[in-house]
Design an enzyme around this catalytic site. Sequence first.
Site, mmCIF file in Angstrom:
data_model
loop_
_atom_site.group_PDB
_atom_site.id
_atom_site.type_symbol
_atom_site.label_atom_id
_atom_site.label_comp_id
_atom_site.label_asym_id
_atom_site.label_seq_id
_atom_site.Cartn_x
_atom_site.Cartn_y
_atom_site.Cartn_z
ATOM 1 C CG ASP A 129 -2.799 -8.393 0.609
ATOM 2 O OD1 ASP A 129 -2.077 -8.743 1.551
ATOM 3 O OD2 ASP A 129 -3.840 -7.698 0.754
ATOM 4 C CG HIS B 192 -6.555 -5.375 1.684
ATOM 5 N ND1 HIS B 192 -5.991 -6.274 2.571
ATOM 6 C CD2 HIS B 192 -7.760 -5.018 2.197
ATOM 7 C CE1 HIS B 192 -6.818 -6.446 3.603
ATOM 8 N NE2 HIS B 192 -7.896 -5.701 3.403
ATOM 9 C CG ASP C 44 -5.057 -10.209 3.193
ATOM 10 O OD1 ASP C 44 -4.704 -10.745 2.137
ATOM 11 O OD2 ASP C 44 -4.774 -9.028 3.481
ATOM 12 C CG HIS D 113 -1.959 -1.064 1.212
ATOM 13 N ND1 HIS D 113 -2.840 -1.243 0.163
ATOM 14 C CD2 HIS D 113 -2.251 -2.048 2.114
ATOM 15 C CE1 HIS D 113 -3.628 -2.289 0.423
ATOM 16 N NE2 HIS D 113 -3.280 -2.799 1.593
HETATM 17 N N1 Q9C Z 1 -11.055 -3.145 10.665
HETATM 18 C C1 Q9C Z 1 -2.614 -5.335 4.121
HETATM 19 O O1 Q9C Z 1 -3.241 -6.385 4.071
HETATM 20 N N2 Q9C Z 1 -7.827 -1.283 7.513
HETATM 21 N N3 Q9C Z 1 -3.201 -4.192 4.513
HETATM 22 C C2 Q9C Z 1 -8.562 -2.428 7.912
HETATM 23 C C3 Q9C Z 1 -10.135 -3.411 9.615
HETATM 24 C C4 Q9C Z 1 -6.566 -1.417 6.832
HETATM 25 C C5 Q9C Z 1 -4.582 -4.101 4.899
HETATM 26 C C6 Q9C Z 1 -9.714 -2.164 8.862
HETATM 27 C C7 Q9C Z 1 -6.344 -2.676 6.011
HETATM 28 C C8 Q9C Z 1 -4.942 -2.757 5.455
HETATM 29 C C9 Q9C Z 1 -1.177 -5.298 3.775
HETATM 30 ZN ZN ZN Z 2 -4.213 -7.279 2.579
#
Ligand code: Q9C
Ligand code: ZN
Length: 337
Positions: A195, A197, A283, A160
Amino acid sequence: MIRAFFPPNHESYRPWGEFDGFSVESSPEVPERLNIILKAIKRQKSHEIDILTPDHIEKKNITSVHRLDYLDFLKTASEFGKTLEVGIPTVFPVGKQKLNKKLLGFEGLLGSYLFDTSAPIIDSTYSAAVESAACAFSASKQVLKGDLISLALCRPPGHHAGPSYGGGYCFLNNAAIATTNLLSKIERVAILDIDYHHGNGTQEIFYNTNQVLFVSIHGDPKVSFPFYWGFTEEQGAGEGKGFNHNFPLVEATGTKYLRTLKSALEIIRKFNPGALVLSVGLDTYWKDPLGEFKLRQDDYKTIGKEIFRLALPTVVILEGGYEYPDLGTNFLRLIFY
Ligand code: Q9C
Ligand code: ZN
């Protein structure tokens, strides 16, 4: 023998938490994630894996990806964190034209270098981010020396993080740092980001180049973090037009995911790269607290089999994945299928 690089002091970095829209939640990006993967690697006997600490990474190998002012911000803010406890942005310069960062105070810098609340600056942030990047860099060096696969067990993650910003638990873009190093000897490098995301930082870093193909399968930004990136319409710009491919999915199961993966791999084959950088996030697992996909343990074997059929020299970069204890075994399933 396979080399796996891990950041020896990662346990000193325990992010404070994030605001998730309702309340402040403790961060799922914790040291236990990496420890569980290390344990799984040490337990397995089928492959010889050398767990190594990375070489020191030189500043120039970070500033080849990130702007110097951003790196300086991370460093000074982390030092500040020793007295301040935690730095988290709460106000963002949305709509502000021509931001002169030289005029900004600490709060202003936080909001202009970090795009969400999940990447807190504490005293260990800078050193942890640099160590994590060093793992990616060392792994890429090994592939340049002839290793067919090399693992970077990065923590904090990186995809990110953009040229001059962090967010989403990420500060330095480990995959981009590895890719840039590969480009010193290899003409075309493909990045596959699996990933849950979208890897918005990686996308932006290589958006204008045709030397790097970025392909990502991720949760649809209509409903998934990081919300502003990851649409099919984002295809690259200038010389990079046509070298960025996004596959946003809503609630994918194994079958749907595998079908998409095959299209993604076809695009990579056509690009004919000299190496692959694989941004691995686990994830996508059905039990993961953050992702909305429904991948099962066996799906990771199939995914690994399909990806490694490309038979490319590969740098594996760890990104997200927040469900443990299965995190470690899922990682191994993917790598050794
Ligand atoms: N309640 C990676 O997997 N916000 N980043 C999540 C959850 C941020 C994910 C909120 C998610 C970032 C590297
Ligand atoms: Zn992620």
